[in-house]
Design a protein around this motif. Structure first.
Motif, PDB file in Angstrom:
ATOM      1  N   LEU A  40       0.830  -1.201   0.000  1.00  0.00           N
ATOM      2  CA  LEU A  40       0.000   0.000   0.000  1.00  0.00           C
ATOM      3  C   LEU A  40       0.865   1.253   0.000  1.00  0.00           C
ATOM      4  O   LEU A  40       0.537   2.246  -0.667  1.00  0.00           O
ATOM      5  CB  LEU A  40      -0.930  -0.019   1.213  1.00  0.00           C
ATOM      6  N   ALA A  41       1.978   1.230   0.740  1.00  0.00           N
ATOM      7  CA  ALA A  41       2.890   2.382   0.716  1.00  0.00           C
ATOM      8  C   ALA A  41       3.411   2.631  -0.692  1.00  0.00           C
ATOM      9  O   ALA A  41       3.547   3.787  -1.131  1.00  0.00           O
ATOM     10  CB  ALA A  41       4.049   2.145   1.679  1.00  0.00           C
ATOM     11  N   THR A  42       3.690   1.568  -1.420  1.00  0.00           N
ATOM     12  CA  THR A  42       4.164   1.694  -2.804  1.00  0.00           C
ATOM     13  C   THR A  42       3.111   2.388  -3.660  1.00  0.00           C
ATOM     14  O   THR A  42       3.429   3.276  -4.462  1.00  0.00           O
ATOM     15  CB  THR A  42       4.482   0.307  -3.376  1.00  0.00           C
ATOM     16  N   ALA A  43       1.856   2.016  -3.476  1.00  0.00           N
ATOM     17  CA  ALA A  43       0.782   2.639  -4.248  1.00  0.00           C
ATOM     18  C   ALA A  43       0.580   4.102  -3.842  1.00  0.00           C
ATOM     19  O   ALA A  43       0.385   4.974  -4.701  1.00  0.00           O
ATOM     20  CB  ALA A  43      -0.512   1.846  -4.060  1.00  0.00           C
ATOM     21  N   LEU A  44       0.649   4.376  -2.542  1.00  0.00           N
ATOM     22  CA  LEU A  44       0.412   5.742  -2.065  1.00  0.00           C
ATOM     23  C   LEU A  44       1.536   6.699  -2.425  1.00  0.00           C
ATOM     24  O   LEU A  44       1.358   7.914  -2.406  1.00  0.00           O
ATOM     25  CB  LEU A  44       0.189   5.728  -0.552  1.00  0.00           C
ATOM     26  N   ALA A  45       2.708   6.181  -2.778  1.00  0.00           N
ATOM     27  CA  ALA A  45       3.799   7.049  -3.230  1.00  0.00           C
ATOM     28  C   ALA A  45       3.441   7.760  -4.533  1.00  0.00           C
ATOM     29  O   ALA A  45       4.079   8.767  -4.888  1.00  0.00           O
ATOM     30  CB  ALA A  45       5.068   6.231  -3.415  1.00  0.00           C
ATOM     31  N   ARG A  46       2.440   7.279  -5.226  1.00  0.00           N
ATOM     32  CA  ARG A  46       1.992   7.895  -6.470  1.00  0.00           C
ATOM     33  C   ARG A  46       0.820   8.854  -6.244  1.00  0.00           C
ATOM     34  O   ARG A  46       0.259   9.398  -7.199  1.00  0.00           O
ATOM     35  CB  ARG A  46       1.583   6.812  -7.467  1.00  0.00           C
ATOM     36  N   HIS A  47       0.428   9.051  -4.995  1.00  0.00           N
ATOM     37  CA  HIS A  47      -0.717   9.916  -4.691  1.00  0.00           C
ATOM     38  C   HIS A  47      -0.444  11.339  -5.188  1.00  0.00           C
ATOM     39  O   HIS A  47       0.693  11.828  -5.125  1.00  0.00           O
ATOM     40  CB  HIS A  47      -0.966   9.929  -3.176  1.00  0.00           C
ATOM     41  N   PRO A  48      -1.465  12.021  -5.684  1.00  0.00           N
ATOM     42  CA  PRO A  48      -1.238  13.362  -6.245  1.00  0.00           C
ATOM     43  C   PRO A  48      -0.900  14.436  -5.222  1.00  0.00           C
ATOM     44  O   PRO A  48      -0.419  15.512  -5.601  1.00  0.00           O
ATOM     45  CB  PRO A  48      -2.566  13.675  -6.954  1.00  0.00           C
TER      46      PRO A  48
END
Length: 520
Positions: free
Chosen positions: A156-164
């Motif tokens: 999930l941290a990996t995905a949230l690193a792309r958060h705008p």
């Protein structure tokens, strides 16, 4: 006759008194629920919730009184899920969830809560179900998502690193479970889409730079926060967090050795996994903050240590003096020109018996002072230092256990006010010596505060301490204070003194009972 100027503060003191009889604790708990003064109820509840002698029934009764008490008790694990209704005590329910002790049904209740603060609290709870994690990751409030990102599992941290939003990326950078490759991407920008929003541009039209003296109440932006379209200050914060993260690949971090930001280079200088050549480059940095951070780094080699030892900046010298592998010859030179304060330096703490003897015999008082900060010196060396002609050395050795009363008195006789406060902290100081120090002329305020806290202080010394405005609060809490003086202090006009006296376990139970009967 008991004279009291501030009854509410006395009641709060009684609530904190560890010797208060159980039936009087019950009366104070009842007062929390019945008083029409919400401030008094909150203050009493806070003191009562800190007690470690509350029984189960008392704990539940107190939790029913005010929200803050329930929250405090739940946070400390003294309430169970059976004791808390999330509809009426949501903060307490969240505290139990944070401890992993709440009911599963509460998780989805708070995930749908209209209050973003509560959703954010939930986001920081452990062991959330996958569907709740996904829901929180898509929350419309970026602060809720950031709360999740701080502790999110690796995927999930990996995905949230792309958060705008940069606030979410900043939270990912602080997450100790974020994978190294993701940290490197946050640092370099590679493989990540550009962020769309930062805390600056979501509030102001860009370009904008936040003034250091902003007069807006509750403004969340730090001084210097700026955005001209590239989220500059937010990106700087992300880089600083990544450079401070121990899992960031050294190869990615090393690229910042020549970065124009001294703050980022200072974060880099603190890393212990960098190649030696990076340490050598940072040692020549123009900004002393970088060199100071490097001087504190336990991984720097001796060549860098010796180069920094020649640094003219006082802060760099002080930082280097605390280095655990500092060669003694370097420390000796540093001690002569660098003020290290009254502290035991790591290299002195690990010195061998032979090194201790050599340091204690140094012709430099500053060097003898360093070794005198140890508290495990051989008696022979300890006593020689206790007879040192230099006051700085005596101040360092004075608190050492085992010093005889003649040696302690000789220190005061030779140097008076310069050493009295440190002598007063010696654990073996006799009641008679403490009384004499308390009556020293001219008075030594630091000594009075030390005497007031000393477990061997008796009535003569404590009475003298009560006459000093700064020592009086400390003396008022001393368990050896006579009851008649405690009762007198209940009416003291100095703020806080009456409350401290009421909290003193030496206060007679009969006096406590009288106070409760009169004011509760």
């Amino acid at each position: 006759m008991i004279h009291v100027l501030h009854p509410d503060r006395v009641l709060c003191g009684l609530a904190a008194n560890p010797a208060l009889p159980a039936d009087l604790v019950d009366r104070l708990i009842a007062l929390v629920a019945t008083t029409d003064d919400p401030s008094l109820a909150d203050d009493l509840a806070a003191e009562l919730a800190d007690r470690d002698d509350l029984g189960p029934a008392q704990t539940r009764a107190l939790a029913c009184g005010v929200d803050n008490a329930a929250l405090h008790l739940a946070h400390d694990g003294r309430l169970t899920a059976e004791d808390v209704d999330p509809a009426t005590r949501p903060e307490a329910a969240l505290a139990l969830l944070e401890r992993g002790e709440g009911r599963p049904a509460w998780v989805r209740r708070f995930a749908a809560d209209p209050d973003p603060w509560r959703r954010g609290r939930l986001a920081g709870c452990p062991d959330l179900p996958e569907d709740v994690l996904r829901r929180l990751a898509e929350d419309p409030d970026p602060e809720v998502v950031a709360d999740l990102a701080v502790t999110a599992p690796p995927a999930l941290a990996t995905a949230l690193a792309r958060h705008p939003h940069t606030a979410v990326r900043r939270a990912v950078a602080a997450n100790d479970r974020t994978p190294p490759a993701v940290l490197a991407a946050l640092l370099t920008g590679d493989t990540l889409p550009p962020a769309d929003t930062c805390p600056v541009c979501e509030r102001h039209t860009v370009p904008f730079e936040h003034a250091p003296d902003c007069g807006l109440p509750d403004c969340p932006l730090p001084p210097g926060a700026a955005c001209s379209g590239g989220h500059e200050s937010a990106q700087h914060e992300i880089a600083a967090a990544v450079l401070a993260h121990p899992a960031t690949p050294a190869s990615a971090a090393a690229g910042f050795a020549d970065h124009p930001s001294a703050l980022l280079r200072a974060e880099l200088a603190a890393r212990t996994d960098l190649p030696a050549d990076v340490h050598h480059r940072l040692a020549t940095a123009a900004d002393p903050r970088v060199r100071e951070a490097l001087a504190e780094n336990p991984a720097i080699d001796e060549e860098v240590i010796r180069a920094l030892a020649e640094d003219d900046d006082a802060d760099v010298g002080r930082a280097l003096a605390h280095h655990p592998r500092l060669p003694l010859d370097v420390l000796t030179r540093l001690s002569v020109r660098t003020r290290t304060g009254s502290t035991l330096l790591p290299r002195i703490a690990t010195a061998s018996a032979a090194e201790v003897a050599r340091l204690a015999a140094s012709p430099e008082p500053a060097v003898r002072m360093l070794v005198a900060e140890r508290r495990d010196l051989p008696p022979a060396i300890r006593d020689v230092l206790a007879a040192d002609p230099d006051a700085k050395v005596l101040k360092a050795i004075a608190p050492h256990p085992g010093l005889s009363e003649p040696l302690l008195r000789a220190m005061v006789a030779r140097h008076g006010v310069r050493v009295a406060a440190r002598v007063a902290t010696n654990p073996d100081a006799s009641p008679a010596l403490l009384a004499d120090l308390a009556l020293h002329r001219p008075p030594v305020q630091k000594a009075l505060r030390a005497i007031a806290a000393h477990p061997r202080a008796t009535t003569p010394a404590l009475t003298a301490c009560l006459a000093d405005r700064q020592a009086r609060p400390v003396a008022a809490a001393h368990p050896s204070l006579p009851p008649d003086l405690l009762v007198e202090l209940l009416g003291d006009p100095l703020p806080g003194i009456a409350e401290i006296a009421a909290a003193n376990p030496a206060l007679p139970p009969a006096v406590a009972r009288t106070l409760l009967t009169r004011y509760a």
